[in-house]
Design a protein around this motif. Structure first.
Motif, PDB file in Angstrom:
ATOM      1  N   ALA A   1      12.998  -2.181  -7.179  1.00 25.24           N
ATOM      2  CA  ALA A   1      12.700  -1.252  -8.273  1.00 25.24           C
ATOM      3  C   ALA A   1      11.193  -1.188  -8.444  1.00 25.24           C
ATOM      4  CB  ALA A   1      13.357  -1.717  -9.571  1.00 25.24           C
ATOM      5  N   THR A   2      10.647   0.014  -8.443  1.00 24.89           N
ATOM      6  CA  THR A   2       9.220   0.247  -8.613  1.00 24.89           C
ATOM      7  C   THR A   2       9.009   1.136  -9.817  1.00 24.89           C
ATOM      8  OG1 THR A   2       8.933   0.152  -6.213  1.00 24.89           O
ATOM      9  CG2 THR A   2       7.096   1.043  -7.494  1.00 24.89           C
ATOM     10  N   GLU A   3       8.109   0.737 -10.706  1.00 22.85           N
ATOM     11  CA  GLU A   3       7.845   1.565 -11.885  1.00 22.85           C
ATOM     12  C   GLU A   3       7.406   2.955 -11.440  1.00 22.85           C
ATOM     13  OE1 GLU A   3       5.205   1.633 -15.999  1.00 22.85           O
ATOM     14  OE2 GLU A   3       4.746   0.178 -14.422  1.00 22.85           O
ATOM     15  N   GLY A   4       7.979   3.997 -12.052  1.00 18.78           N
ATOM     16  CA  GLY A   4       7.782   5.359 -11.574  1.00 18.78           C
ATOM     17  C   GLY A   4       6.389   5.928 -11.690  1.00 18.78           C
ATOM     18  N   PRO A   5       5.814   6.033 -12.899  1.00 20.88           N
ATOM     19  CA  PRO A   5       4.520   6.696 -13.037  1.00 20.88           C
ATOM     20  C   PRO A   5       3.434   5.987 -12.233  1.00 20.88           C
ATOM     21  CG  PRO A   5       5.584   6.452 -15.170  1.00 20.88           C
ATOM     22  CD  PRO A   5       6.404   5.669 -14.190  1.00 20.88           C
TER      23      PRO A   5
ATOM     24  N   ILE B   1      22.845   7.266  -4.765  1.00 25.35           N
ATOM     25  CA  ILE B   1      24.295   7.160  -4.802  1.00 25.35           C
ATOM     26  C   ILE B   1      24.626   5.738  -5.225  1.00 25.35           C
ATOM     27  CG2 ILE B   1      26.431   7.301  -3.474  1.00 25.35           C
ATOM     28  CD1 ILE B   1      25.007   9.158  -1.530  1.00 25.35           C
ATOM     29  N   GLY B   2      25.489   5.599  -6.220  1.00 25.40           N
ATOM     30  CA  GLY B   2      25.893   4.286  -6.674  1.00 25.40           C
ATOM     31  C   GLY B   2      24.997   3.686  -7.736  1.00 25.40           C
ATOM     32  N   ALA B   3      24.143   4.493  -8.357  1.00 22.66           N
ATOM     33  CA  ALA B   3      23.230   4.003  -9.397  1.00 22.66           C
ATOM     34  C   ALA B   3      22.847   5.163 -10.296  1.00 22.66           C
ATOM     35  CB  ALA B   3      21.993   3.359  -8.783  1.00 22.66           C
ATOM     36  N   ASP B   4      22.121   4.860 -11.362  1.00 25.12           N
ATOM     37  CA  ASP B   4      21.615   5.883 -12.284  1.00 25.12           C
ATOM     38  C   ASP B   4      20.152   6.173 -11.988  1.00 25.12           C
ATOM     39  OD1 ASP B   4      24.054   5.828 -13.732  1.00 25.12           O
ATOM     40  OD2 ASP B   4      23.345   4.118 -14.915  1.00 25.12           O
ATOM     41  N   ILE B   5      19.716   7.367 -12.393  1.00 25.58           N
ATOM     42  CA  ILE B   5      18.293   7.711 -12.402  1.00 25.58           C
ATOM     43  C   ILE B   5      17.899   7.960 -13.849  1.00 25.58           C
ATOM     44  CG2 ILE B   5      16.533   9.348 -11.666  1.00 25.58           C
ATOM     45  CD1 ILE B   5      18.145   9.954  -9.207  1.00 25.58           C
ATOM     46  N   HIS B   6      16.925   7.233 -14.344  1.00 27.48           N
ATOM     47  CA  HIS B   6      16.416   7.421 -15.702  1.00 27.48           C
ATOM     48  C   HIS B   6      15.052   8.098 -15.618  1.00 27.48           C
ATOM     49  CE1 HIS B   6      19.105   3.752 -16.657  1.00 27.48           C
ATOM     50  NE2 HIS B   6      19.700   4.849 -17.104  1.00 27.48           N
ATOM     51  N   VAL B   7      14.888   9.193 -16.364  1.00 27.69           N
ATOM     52  CA  VAL B   7      13.679  10.002 -16.246  1.00 27.69           C
ATOM     53  C   VAL B   7      13.052  10.258 -17.608  1.00 27.69           C
ATOM     54  CG1 VAL B   7      14.525  11.155 -14.158  1.00 27.69           C
ATOM     55  CG2 VAL B   7      14.945  12.187 -16.395  1.00 27.69           C
ATOM     56  N   PHE B   8      11.750  10.553 -17.575  1.00 34.07           N
ATOM     57  CA  PHE B   8      11.058  11.036 -18.760  1.00 34.07           C
ATOM     58  C   PHE B   8      11.429  12.501 -18.991  1.00 34.07           C
ATOM     59  CE2 PHE B   8       8.254   7.583 -17.302  1.00 34.07           C
ATOM     60  CZ  PHE B   8       8.090   6.864 -18.488  1.00 34.07           C
TER      61      PHE B   8
END
Length: 330
Positions: A118-122, A17-24
């Motif tokens: 922020a933690t890199e996802g993969p 909430i209050g941010a974006d999610i960027h996905v592959f």
């Protein structure tokens, strides 16, 4: 008041909430945003089971010291200047970047800031399924911490900087990127110009070994000491002795130690020297002189037997009596 309900069926679900999610394309997040958390409560017996766990910067077993001047600089950077700014904090592994960043986070939270990691996802360890409420309503500012930034793909970092989390016009926002080198910084810095981000870098120098500090000032309006480099190694070593000894349930060892070798400019090397000393004292072994390089210390830390160390009280780390005392490699 808005709310978010996240449910996973046979998989992982994550929302903010209050941010974006960027996905592959397959739905894997480029990165994961979480509210910063203070150090967890630690089980002393679990730490003593494998003493090297005490060296984890996120556990903050040792009281913060030795980087007071950098706290002042980072505090001023956070509270002064343009609305949106990024800083590349760099230094060798073990220099103290992570602990410094988390100490800054603690200080800013106390001043009413929102702090997000922020933690890199993969390949990362993702937070528990559910929602992260990242709204910064009523906050004095926003700090985003990015560890191992030099390992992130440039595209993931540029997407991160476009996140709506950072672009509230009424809220100061700072992005602190931690890295071992500056190799990928010039390309990222160039890309930030299009987003009107004030960009700077800050090297984290080795700890000095000189005279005690003689002045103090609050870090960025908070608490802290200037001149923190002077006598930094010995001050940090004494703090580490106190912190580790408390986890062993013993008084801290006394005596001088030689920390003049350049390699002891690394905070981790100073902590390892203290841990070796405390463990030797707790188990009744002769206290070894610190070797001249962190690799030698790492070898000694790595030689600690798991679950079998003992204190001078006669109790083992696992609570066993004096019978069956293990042997320790030198």
């Amino acid at each position: 008041m808005s709310s978010q309900h996240v449910t996973a069926a046979g998989g992982f679900a994550y929302g903010v909430i209050g941010a974006d999610i960027h996905v592959f394309g397959d739905g894997t997040p480029l990165y994961v945003l979480e509210n910063w958390q203070p150090p967890p409560e630690l089980d002393g017996s679990w730490l003593r089971e494998q003493p090297s766990r005490m060296l984890n910067a996120r556990f903050a077993v040792v009281e913060f010291t030795g980087r007071e001047r950098e706290m002042v600089e980072l505090g001023a950077w956070c509270t002064q200047g343009p609305r949106l700014a990024a800083r590349w904090l760099h230094g060798p592994g073990g220099q103290g970047k992570t602990r410094l960043a988390h100490e800054l986070a603690r200080a800013l939270v106390a001043l009413g800031w929102t702090v997000v990691t922020a933690t890199e996802g993969p390949g990362s360890v993702l937070p528990p399924p559910g929602s992260q409420d990242l709204r910064a309503d009523g906050s004095a500012g926003l700090l985003l911490l990015v560890d191992y930034a030099d390992r992130w793909p440039l595209t993931s970092l540029t997407w991160l900087f476009s996140n709506a989390l950072l672009h509230r016009t009424d809220l100061p926002a700072r992005i602190l990127l931690l890295a071992r080198s500056t190799d990928s910084w010039p390309a990222l810095r160039a890309s930030l110009a299009n987003q009107q981000v004030s960009a700077s870098d800050q090297p984290l120098p080795p700890l000095d070994d000189g005279d005690p500090p003689d002045s103090s000032a609050p870090p960025g309006g908070g608490a802290g000491t200037t001149g923190g480099h002077r006598d930094g190694r010995r001050t940090m070593y004494r703090a580490a002795l106190d912190g580790f000894a408390a986890r062993y349930g013993i008084p801290p060892p006394t005596g001088a130690v030689d920390l003049e070798h350049p390699e002891f400019g690394l905070a981790l090397a100073v902590h390892m020297a203290a841990l070796v000393t405390v463990d030797a004292y707790a188990t009744g072994r002769p206290t070894p002189a610190p070797p001249a390089d962190p690799a030698g210390l790492a070898g000694r830390v790595g030689s600690f037997p798991v679950g079998s160390g003992r204190s001078r009280s006669g109790r083992s780390r696992s609570g066993r009596s004096r019978s069956g005392r293990p042997t320790y490699p030198a």
